[in-house]
Scaffold this active site. Structure first.
Site, mmCIF file in Angstrom:
data_model
loop_
_atom_site.group_PDB
_atom_site.id
_atom_site.type_symbol
_atom_site.label_atom_id
_atom_site.label_comp_id
_atom_site.label_asym_id
_atom_site.label_seq_id
_atom_site.Cartn_x
_atom_site.Cartn_y
_atom_site.Cartn_z
ATOM 1 N N LYS A 1 30.900 -37.584 -6.223
ATOM 2 C CA LYS A 1 32.349 -37.383 -6.146
ATOM 3 C C LYS A 1 33.041 -38.537 -5.417
ATOM 4 C CE LYS A 1 31.749 -32.349 -6.131
ATOM 5 N NZ LYS A 1 32.053 -32.093 -7.545
ATOM 6 N N CYS B 1 33.565 -22.697 -10.002
ATOM 7 C CA CYS B 1 32.507 -22.252 -9.079
ATOM 8 C C CYS B 1 33.119 -21.621 -7.830
ATOM 9 C CB CYS B 1 31.577 -23.396 -8.696
ATOM 10 S SG CYS B 1 30.640 -24.068 -10.073
ATOM 11 N N GLN C 1 34.351 -32.379 -1.125
ATOM 12 C CA GLN C 1 35.670 -32.786 -1.595
ATOM 13 C C GLN C 1 36.442 -33.575 -0.545
ATOM 14 O OE1 GLN C 1 36.667 -32.449 -4.669
ATOM 15 N NE2 GLN C 1 35.029 -31.125 -5.408
ATOM 16 N N ASP D 1 30.988 -27.965 4.378
ATOM 17 C CA ASP D 1 30.832 -28.506 3.030
ATOM 18 C C ASP D 1 31.847 -29.632 2.862
ATOM 19 O OD1 ASP D 1 31.009 -29.102 0.335
ATOM 20 O OD2 ASP D 1 31.255 -27.037 -0.341
ATOM 21 N N HIS E 1 33.103 -22.783 -2.248
ATOM 22 C CA HIS E 1 32.401 -23.030 -3.505
ATOM 23 C C HIS E 1 31.143 -22.157 -3.524
ATOM 24 C CE1 HIS E 1 29.865 -25.316 -6.369
ATOM 25 N NE2 HIS E 1 30.972 -25.894 -6.800
#
Length: 405
Positions: free
Chosen positions: A225, A363, A202, A199, A122
């Protein structure tokens, strides 16, 4: 444990509404997750009954606010199997990665050093490192993927040259759904003395995450999220890293003592939490963690894999539809194109059928460039979605296809 998923779905007020006169089919959870009533109620209750600033007063409300805020930190820490004093509460993953970029990387990198990223990152795990590279003279290296959207571990190994000081890698791709083997990746990086930043935006909504088992140096996450409020998130960092890092921002809370001839900074994690935080938001995030834990992340993962299998099977029946990314291990995220249809037109017409999907580059410009497309549509599921919604979505796709072709 078996679950009554219809009852779980009923916990989400927004999912009961209609859009354009049709029942809402919300397939955009990778963008932001919907909020159960427990999270909405916790945020509302804070403002109604406990609103005060944290760590600023000794009165009852101030103590209640501080206990609620720090309680949320503790809940999240237990959810991730880490210590609370290693967890910096932030506005989300973007802030968390920038914190590492400016407090850890900027003082350490120099010309000749390299930052290694993957093709599927991302922008939030690309742009901060570009800015640091420009200021330090370091360079950016890229580890490539296969056309199925799988990270090439041999290529990653080859890219881990002696000059690489930091590796940034997504746990789960927000475009492809690919679940990267971050534990193995971090193990290989650690053998070479490379600091790792994962990261996890997600990943947290879809699966149990045990940070010590991953073995990374930093792990960034976003609350909104995973059923929490917007403007919430966290950075986990190894204690030795956090203790050696200067503050990212200066102001209140992050200090121990201030004099005009110098300042003594607070211990981590408060050293990195300058100013008034999003107290109510993080109280809501704590409620989201409670909610997810009550269901069980393993149950959530199994439910979403069941939904993903149904969605993928039905989408593959549609003529002219191309799925982007077919990794064998993936979360419930499907990016796709429909032959002859622009992604924005497709998403707009689906919206008129009550179906919410995202269209665009997500993104992830470098990933779009790899696949040679300007944009895709993305259907992203959560445990509160249903098989009936998948059928409604694919029926809408067929209807839109007839209109466009």
């Amino acid at each position: 444990m078996s679950h009554d998923w219809a009852r779980v779905r009923a916990d989400f007020p927004l999912l009961q509404r209609e859009v354009h006169g049709k029942p809402l089919v919300y397939f955009d959870s990778a963008n932001t997750g919907q909020k159960p009533a427990a999270v909405i109620d916790a945020t509302d209750a804070f403002y109604r009954s406990h609103n005060a600033n944290v760590s600023r007063a000794v009165h009852a409300l101030g103590n209640e606010a501080t206990e609620a805020y720090e309680g949320a930190r503790g809940k999240l820490a237990r959810h991730l199997n880490v210590r609370a004093d290693e967890l910096v509460l932030t506005s989300g993953t973007t802030f968390a990665i920038n914190l590492v970029a400016y407090s850890w990387a900027l003082p350490r990198l120099q010309p000749g050093d390299a930052i290694l990223l993957t093709r599927m990152e991302h922008h939030a795990n690309i742009v901060p490192w570009q800015l640091v590279a420009q200021r330090t003279g370091a360079t950016i290296k890229v580890a490539e993927i296969s056309t199925d959207g799988v990270l090439d571990l041999d290529a990653l190994d080859a890219a881990m040259t002696p000059g690489v000081k930091l590796l940034g890698v997504t746990h789960v791709s927000n475009v492809l759904g690919t679940i990267n083997p971050v534990g193995e990746i971090c193990r290989r990086a650690r053998k070479r003395g490379i600091t790792t930043v994962v990261d996890g935006s997600q990943a947290l909504p879809h699966m149990a995450v045990d940070i010590p088992a991953i073995g990374c140096d930093f792990y960034a996450l976003t609350g909104h999220k995973m059923c929490g409020p917007t403007g919430t998130g966290a950075l986990w960092g190894r204690r030795e890293h956090l203790a050696a890092m200067p503050p990212f921002l200066g102001g209140g809370e992050m200090i121990s003592e201030v004099r005009f001839d110098g300042t003594t900074f607070n211990d981590p994690p408060h050293r990195f939490e300058a100013g008034t935080p999003n107290i109510a938001g993080h109280v809501g995030l704590g409620a989201a963690v409670d909610y997810l834990d009550a269901i069980g992340m393993d149950a959530i993962a199994a439910r979403e894999q069941e939904l993903l299998a149904h969605l993928t099977e039905e989408m593959r029946r549609i003529d002219g539809l191309r799925i982007i990314g077919n990794a064998p291990d993936k979360a419930a995220v499907v990016s796709f194109l429909l032959q002859g249809a622009h992604g924005h037109d497709l998403a707009t017409l689906l919206d008129l059928e009550g179906v919410a999907v995202r269209s665009g580059h997500h993104c992830a410009h470098p990933l779009m460039q790899f696949y040679g497309v300007p944009a895709t549509c993305r259907a992203s599921l959560a445990f509160y979605n249903t098989h009936a919604e998948i059928d409604a979505f694919t029926a809408a796709l067929r209807k839109v296809r007839k209109l466009l072709l």
